[in-house]
Design a protein around this motif. Structure first.
Motif, PDB file in Angstrom:
ATOM      1  N   GLY A 286       0.809  -1.209   0.000  1.00 38.00           N
ATOM      2  CA  GLY A 286       0.000   0.000   0.000  1.00 38.00           C
ATOM      3  C   GLY A 286       0.840   1.254   0.000  1.00 38.00           C
ATOM      4  N   THR A 287       1.882   1.288  -0.816  1.00 42.34           N
ATOM      5  CA  THR A 287       2.816   2.417  -0.813  1.00 42.34           C
ATOM      6  C   THR A 287       2.103   3.717  -1.201  1.00 42.34           C
ATOM      7  OG1 THR A 287       3.461   1.982  -3.102  1.00 42.34           O
ATOM      8  CG2 THR A 287       4.759   0.917  -1.358  1.00 42.34           C
ATOM      9  N   PRO A 288       2.617   4.860  -0.742  1.00 45.85           N
ATOM     10  CA  PRO A 288       1.960   6.133  -1.048  1.00 45.85           C
ATOM     11  C   PRO A 288       1.834   6.404  -2.548  1.00 45.85           C
ATOM     12  CG  PRO A 288       3.557   6.418   0.725  1.00 45.85           C
ATOM     13  CD  PRO A 288       3.759   5.034   0.197  1.00 45.85           C
ATOM     14  N   ASP A 289       2.732   5.806  -3.333  1.00 47.38           N
ATOM     15  CA  ASP A 289       2.699   6.040  -4.780  1.00 47.38           C
ATOM     16  C   ASP A 289       2.025   4.901  -5.541  1.00 47.38           C
ATOM     17  OD1 ASP A 289       4.622   4.084  -4.436  1.00 47.38           O
ATOM     18  OD2 ASP A 289       6.042   4.970  -5.857  1.00 47.38           O
ATOM     19  N   MET A 290       1.127   4.160  -4.885  1.00 41.80           N
ATOM     20  CA  MET A 290       0.481   3.023  -5.522  1.00 41.80           C
ATOM     21  C   MET A 290      -0.235   3.431  -6.808  1.00 41.80           C
ATOM     22  SD  MET A 290      -1.739   0.057  -3.632  1.00 41.80           S
ATOM     23  CE  MET A 290      -3.381   0.757  -3.669  1.00 41.80           C
TER      24      MET A 290
END
Length: 345
Positions: A286-290
């Motif tokens: 769930g990375t911020p840059d998904m």
């Protein structure tokens, strides 16, 4: 009969069950019950989710490996998909019901081998208008992997020059990566292939040179005497020494396979960088840059519609059902497939 329940986020009824085509553990792909059709619950539609009616999927090596590793029980496999949006979550901003989309899903959610599927909109792109669903389904997973390799791992731009070696060029990722490198960089591209038909395919994808992977050093040196700057590899085991020979000082390598106990020490003398690429990392954590994956799929669709990238579908199995998936898995597991195998309605 399909069971539905109120969806307050979209103010409409949406299904709670769908027909899925499940891989059954402990079966050979030759067994008629290797895949089963079964009604399964649909995950609740989250605020950023799309409910997609699947029109076509493609089968990747990760699908066949997952099926072969399933010793018992059943599993809903599938990642690549092309389909039509049926409903959207309350926070969805990029899509609406009726939109044609493509994507590669996530490892931590049920797969796309089902009539209906839920997916986070940030992982989804618009389907190219010049491809039908079957042609489109061949590209998302391999396209994302190729894009992230070139433009995130290697950080290449339109001004990037030098030489790129693609090890495993006839495969799904290699086929897209060659096209992207020729469309969006100034690199010279060398692809590896063994059989005559594989070599012809790699040339068709746009490679400047094709060499036999059985003698990698000699083949590469014959067309690039000074070596290469970048290597993409789907086959790392037993090739590190060859990479140490043919990669120039300060060169870079990106691998997508799963070699155990790989010794990278031979690369140190030339300060060669080693990268791993797994397109599921963003969704798994769930990375911020998904949302970058959805955006790059839109950019890839633009390249397709501009005629700069073509579909890599080489075999289309008609019949999106248990029998169709069994046949597609059989073709991929054979190990001789060029491009991608697709299952479509």
């Amino acid at each position: 009969m399909t069971t539905t329940a109120p969806n307050s986020s979209a103010n409409r009824n949406i299904p709670t069950m769908t027909r899925a085509f499940l891989a059954q553990g402990g079966r050979s792909i030759r067994d008629e019950d290797a895949f089963l059709a079964q009604e399964v619950p649909l995950p609740q539609l989250g605020p950023r989710d799309l409910l997609v009616r699947i029109e076509a999927v493609s089968v990747n090596p990760v699908d066949t490996k997952s099926r072969q590793g399933l010793r018992s029980g059943t599993r809903q496999l599938g990642w690549d998909a092309s389909g039509t949006v049926e409903a959207v979550g309350e926070q969805v901003t990029r899509f609406a019901a009726g939109d044609a989309v493509w994507y590669a899903g996530a490892l931590n959610r049920p797969g796309t081998n089902a009539e209906l599927h839920t997916v986070d909109e940030r992982l989804v792109g618009r389907r190219p208008t010049t491809l039908d669903h079957a042609e489109a389904a061949a590209l998302p997973l391999t396209g994302i992997t190729a894009w992230e390799t070139l433009f995130e791992r290697f950080r290449l731009t339109s001004d990037s020059a030098g030489t790129l070696l693609v090890v495993g060029a006839p495969g799904g990722v290699g086929s897209v990566l060659i096209q992207l490198a020729k469309a969006r960089t100034a690199l010279t591209v060398i692809g590896t292939a063994g059989r005559a038909e594989s070599q012809q395919w790699v040339t068709k994808m746009g490679a400047d040179h094709v060499v036999d992977h059985h003698d990698l050093v000699r083949g590469v040196r014959s067309v690039a005497p000074d070596g290469v700057d970048f290597v993409f590899t789907a086959h790392s085991a037993n090739n590190v020494a060859a990479f140490a020979d043919i990669v120039r000082p300060f060169g870079e390598i990106t691998a997508i396979d799963d070699p155990r106990g790989l010794d990278l020490y031979p690369l140190k003398r030339k300060s060669i960088a080693w990268h791993w690429e797994l397109m599921f990392t963003r969704s798994a954590y769930g990375t911020p840059d998904m949302g970058a994956q959805g955006k790059l799929l839109d950019a890839l669709a633009d390249l397709v519609d501009a005629g700069q990238v073509r579909s890599t579908a080489t075999s289309i199995v008609r019949g999106f059902d248990a029998a169709g998936l069994r046949e597609a898995h059989r073709q991929v597991a054979d190990g001789t497939a060029i491009g991608k195998v697709v299952v479509a309605r």
